[in-house]
Every structure is written in structure tokens, then in C-alpha cells.
Design an enzyme around this catalytic site. Structure first.
Site, PDB file in Angstrom:
ATOM      1  N   SER A  81       0.835  -1.193   0.000  1.00 29.49           N
ATOM      2  CA  SER A  81       0.000   0.000   0.000  1.00 29.49           C
ATOM      3  C   SER A  81       0.870   1.242   0.000  1.00 29.49           C
ATOM      4  O   SER A  81       1.855   1.312   0.746  1.00 29.49           O
ATOM      5  CB  SER A  81      -0.897   0.024   1.239  1.00 29.49           C
ATOM      6  OG  SER A  81      -1.485   1.309   1.391  1.00 29.49           O
ATOM      7  N   LEU A 139     -14.298   8.700   8.068  1.00 27.39           N
ATOM      8  CA  LEU A 139     -14.803   8.650   6.693  1.00 27.39           C
ATOM      9  C   LEU A 139     -14.660   7.241   6.108  1.00 27.39           C
ATOM     10  O   LEU A 139     -14.829   7.034   4.919  1.00 27.39           O
ATOM     11  CB  LEU A 139     -14.098   9.704   5.836  1.00 27.39           C
ATOM     12  CG  LEU A 139     -14.242  11.136   6.388  1.00 27.39           C
ATOM     13  CD1 LEU A 139     -13.419  12.127   5.567  1.00 27.39           C
ATOM     14  CD2 LEU A 139     -15.706  11.574   6.433  1.00 27.39           C
ATOM     15  N   ASP A 191     -20.991   1.303   7.173  1.00 25.44           N
ATOM     16  CA  ASP A 191     -19.915   1.810   6.316  1.00 25.44           C
ATOM     17  C   ASP A 191     -19.761   0.967   5.053  1.00 25.44           C
ATOM     18  O   ASP A 191     -19.588   1.485   3.948  1.00 25.44           O
ATOM     19  CB  ASP A 191     -18.585   1.790   7.069  1.00 25.44           C
ATOM     20  CG  ASP A 191     -18.663   2.533   8.388  1.00 25.44           C
ATOM     21  OD1 ASP A 191     -19.614   3.311   8.563  1.00 25.44           O
ATOM     22  OD2 ASP A 191     -17.774   2.309   9.231  1.00 25.44           O
TER      23      ASP A 191
END
Ligand code: ADP
Ligand code: MG
Length: 410
Positions: A81, A139, A191
Site C-alpha cells: 500500500s 470517513l 460503512d
């Protein structure tokens, strides 16, 4: 103070280019089988209602996690990542089980594990990740990571689930199990539903009443702030949220105790016009009025969410402001989950011309949202930025958040 810091979203082509580079740098210049993405989310209204069988209304951000992935035939998962360059991750799929893996790869390998548990044939893979969803800002970077892998695995292994909303509810379930059982974070599916089931120009009305099928529990709602001359502004407060887990558990316990005392399965069973009677019934057990405040928030918040949905589905977006501001007051005074930074965003944005503003997410930090006339966005961002500087707080970050697409292939 310096100028407001904007967290820009990437175009699909831009995100794909970035993540392809991360992939070829990590995996010997090879090309992936494809690129997929999934968005972060922001909840418009309906906070702390999910575990009370209530309503909430998330919408997808244009900020997304991108994944470049190539299947492997040997059952190995290798991950890199751009956000965690010092933590490449590797495991055999057959070794992934609750309690057996740690690190950020748990979110990813957990999705493959959960899909395999559900009976799908899932291969190993090499994959690269790049994302403009901020971590820990409320978020849902974690759900966007899971959802991006869910649609990527769906694509390379030909599961066919991403093609329909019913199939997507199965992907939601795999992502939720990954987060709960493999990554060890107790989240309820809000979510993951948002990231996988939202659509451009829409919000997603989620109904957590027991007994509804996964498909029945989610309904798209038209949400078009731009048509009303408005923009949805997200402010990541960067507030250090240290008490979150303990306070979250305490609020859940308050709600369960209130429901028990009232002899109810959940607080959704209280109709808005039955609220006063419920509060009177609690009073003898609730000397300080704490349970009453919790219950009042939960019941009025689901009612506000229903009214919000009614307005936006009739195109009356400019009229939802008072519902947002009432939601914030309820979270601040009755549910007691706000904090100084969140209150400062809301108060400052309202004074600078927002039509509505509220904290979003669990509270004690994270992000706030404001609905702002297009021409006032800069003024609101400047005012919030200045207020934080004057209060000696870390500068916040700003995100423009038109309601965007759910997870998919680039
Ligand atoms: P959030 O509110 O952003 O979902 P969480 O604590 O639930 O916060 O999830 C953040 C965690 O998810 C990170 O600490 C990391 O382990 C993982 N994560 C999310 N996005 C990425 C990414 N792009 N690369 C690596 N790990 C990620
Ligand atoms: Mg998360």
C-alpha cells in the site's frame, strides 16, 4: 493562519494510474488483471441509530481507495500500500482465520476469507493499494479498503455479485465479517453498505429494524445539493479521539438498559409521539436523567432522518439545514458525543453562511459536515480554518463531497 488545506479527490483515471504504478513497482513491472475502487462515506444524518434499529443516511465520497490486483493460483496473498510503504503484507489464504492475522492485511485477507466461508471459490492474489481517503477521520477508510477488494475479487474470480444490488449485499456481509472477525473491529455494516451500495447523485437510506432482509434494509434516495446551488463540505477536524471506544460502549449500554427498563426489544419501538410516555416511565430509574437524554436523541434522530429523506427526495435540499443543526445539538447535549473541535466547525460554519452543519460519525473527533451555498464555500472554509488557528488547534482538512458512485471497476 495559512490557507485552508483541501484534500482533493482523484479522478478514476488518475487513481488508476497511481495504483498501477504502485503495483508494477512492487511486483516486477508486471501489469494487474484490473483496477477497482471503493469510496469512503459520510453520514448525512442518523447518528448512533444503527445499533438502535433506527435509520441513517450515508452518501459516498468522491474520495476512494484504488486497488490493482492480479490473481495467483497458489493461494498466496501479497499486498503493498502506498499509505503503509513500510508494511508489505503476505499470508496464505488457508492460514487466514479469526485471531490468526494482524496488520492492515487483516481487512483485505478477511474479505477473501469471508467470501470463501460463504462458499465462493476465491484465489490468492498480488495487489497494490493507493487511497485518498484519510485514515481515522470517520470517513471509513477501512470499509473502502474492504469494499475495493470485495469488487476486485468478485471481478477476477467471476463471482457475479457486484452486478446486482442483491449481490452487493452479500459483498457487504463479507466486508463486515472481515472487519468484525478478522480485523477485530466491531462495526455494524453501515460503512460497508455505503461504500458498496451508494450511487452518484444519491444517498442510501439504511433501516436497521430487525426482520428486514439486507436488500429491503437499503434504499437509494435522490440527493442533489448542486441542483439547489449547495455543496456538501466535509471538515476533518484532526482532533485526537482517544475516548471513542469506551464512550461508544457506554452509549450502547445506556440504550440497552433503557430498552430493558421499558420492556422493549430496541428503542425503535418507541414512536415519536410515544416519547414523553417512555421518558416518564424511565424517570424513577434515572435520577440524573441520563437515560432520558440518550433515548430522546435516538428517537428524535430517526425521526429527523425520515424528515430529511422526505425533503431531499422532493428536491428540497435547501430545507434540510435545521434538521442537521438540530441533529448536532441532540448529539452535543443529549447524547454527549461531540467535542470542542466538532462544535467549533458547526458554530463557525453556521455563522459564515452554512444552511446546516453537524458532526458526523461516532463523535469525539473525526469529521463534521456543512451544507453550504456554492458561493460561500471558500468563506466558510476560511472562517473554520481561522477559528481553529485562533483556538490553537491543529489545522483541519476540507473535502468537497458531491454524492458519488459506489464501488466498482475503473
Ligand atoms: P476509518 O475511520 O478511516 O475507517 P479505521 O481505524 O476503521 O479508520 O481504519 C483505518 C485502518 O484501515 C488503518 O489503520 C489501516 O490499517 C487500514 N487502512 C485503510 N486504508 C488503508 C490503505 N490505503 N492502506 C493500508 N491500510 C489501510
Ligand atoms: Mg473504519
Amino acid at each position: 493562519p495559512s490557507t485552508p488545506q483541501w484534500l482533493e479527490s482523484w479522478t478514476p483515471a488518475g487513481g488508476a494510474r497511481r495504483v498501477r504504478t504502485v503495483f508494477s513497482d512492487a511486483f516486477d513491472g508486471d501489469a494487474p488483471d484490473g483496477v477497482w475502487f471503493a469510496p469512503g462515506r459520510v453520514n448525512l444524518i442518523g447518528e448512533h441509530t444503527d445499533y438502535n434499529a433506527g435509520l441513517c443516511l450515508p452518501t459516498a465520497l468522491p474520495h476512494r481507495t484504488y486497488v490493482a490486483l492480479r490473481a495467483r493460483e497458489d493461494g498466496v496473498v501479497r499486498l503493498v500500500s502506498a499509505q503503509t510503504p513500510d508494511e508489505p503484507w503476505e499470508a496464505r489464504l488457508s492460514d487466514v482465520a479469526p485471531g490468526s492475522v494482524s496488520g492492515w492485511g487483516a481487512y483485505v485477507s478477511g474479505v477473501a476469507w469471508a467470501l470463501a466461508e460463504a462458499g465462493h471459490k476465491v484465489r490468492g492474489f498480488d495487489a497494490a493499494v493507493d487511497s485518498c481517503v484519510p485514515f481515522g477521520a470517520g470517513l471509513s477508510s477501512s470499509a473502502s479498503l474492504e469494499a475495493a477488494f470485495a469488487v476486485a475479487i468478485d471481478g477476477v474470480d467471476g463471482l457475479g455479485l457486484a452486478a446486482t444490488d442483491a449481490g452487493r449485499t452479500e459483498l457487504v456481509d463479507a466486508c463486515r465479517r472481515a472487519e468484525n472477525e478478522i480485523a477485530g473491529a466491531p462495526t455494524g455494516g453501515l460503512d460497508q453498505s455505503a461504500s458498496l451500495r451508494c450511487a452518484e447523485g444519491r444517498a442510501l437510506l439504511l433501516d436497521f429494524r430487525p426482520g428486514l432482509s439486507a436488500l429491503e434494509s437499503g434504499r437509494p434516495v435522490s440527493f442533489d445539493p448542486a441542483a439547489a446551488g449547495l455543496e456538501l463540505l466535509v471538515v476533518d477536524t484532526h482532533a485526537p479521539h482517544s475516548h471513542v471506544d469506551g464512550e461508544y460502549g457506554a452509549r450502547r449500554a445506556d440504550c440497552e438498559r433503557a430498552a430493558d427498563l421499558l420492556g422493549l426489544e430496541n428503542l425503535r419501538e418507541i414512536e415519536p409521539d410515544g416519547l414523553d410516555a417512555a421518558l416518564a416511565e424511565l424517570a424513577p430509574h434515572d435520577a440524573e436523567g441520563i437515560l432520558a437524554r440518550r433515548v430522546r436523541h435516538v428517537v428524535t434522530e430517526t425521526e429527523r432522518t425520515a424528515r430529511f429523506v422526505d425533503l431531499v427526495s422532493r428536491g428540497l435540499v435547501a430545507e434540510v439545514g435545521p434538521l442537521m443543526t438540530a441533529s448536532h445539538a441532540s448529539l452535543r447535549y443529549d447524547y454527549e458525543v461531540s467535542c470542542r473541535e466538532l462544535d467549533l466547525v458547526v458554530d463557525t460554519a453556521m455563522a459564515a453562511g452554512a444552511v446546516g452543519a453537524r458532526m458526523t460519525g461516532g463523535g469525539f473527533g473525526g469529521s463534521a459536515i456543512a451544507l453550504v451555498p456554492r458561493d460561500d464555500v471558500e468563506r466558510v472554509a476560511n472562517a473554520v480554518n481561522r477559528a481553529f488557528a485562533e483556538a490553537g488547534l491543529t489545522a483541519p482538512a476540507f473535502l468537497a463531497a458531491p454524492p458519488s458512485a459506489g464501488a466498482g471497476a475503473v
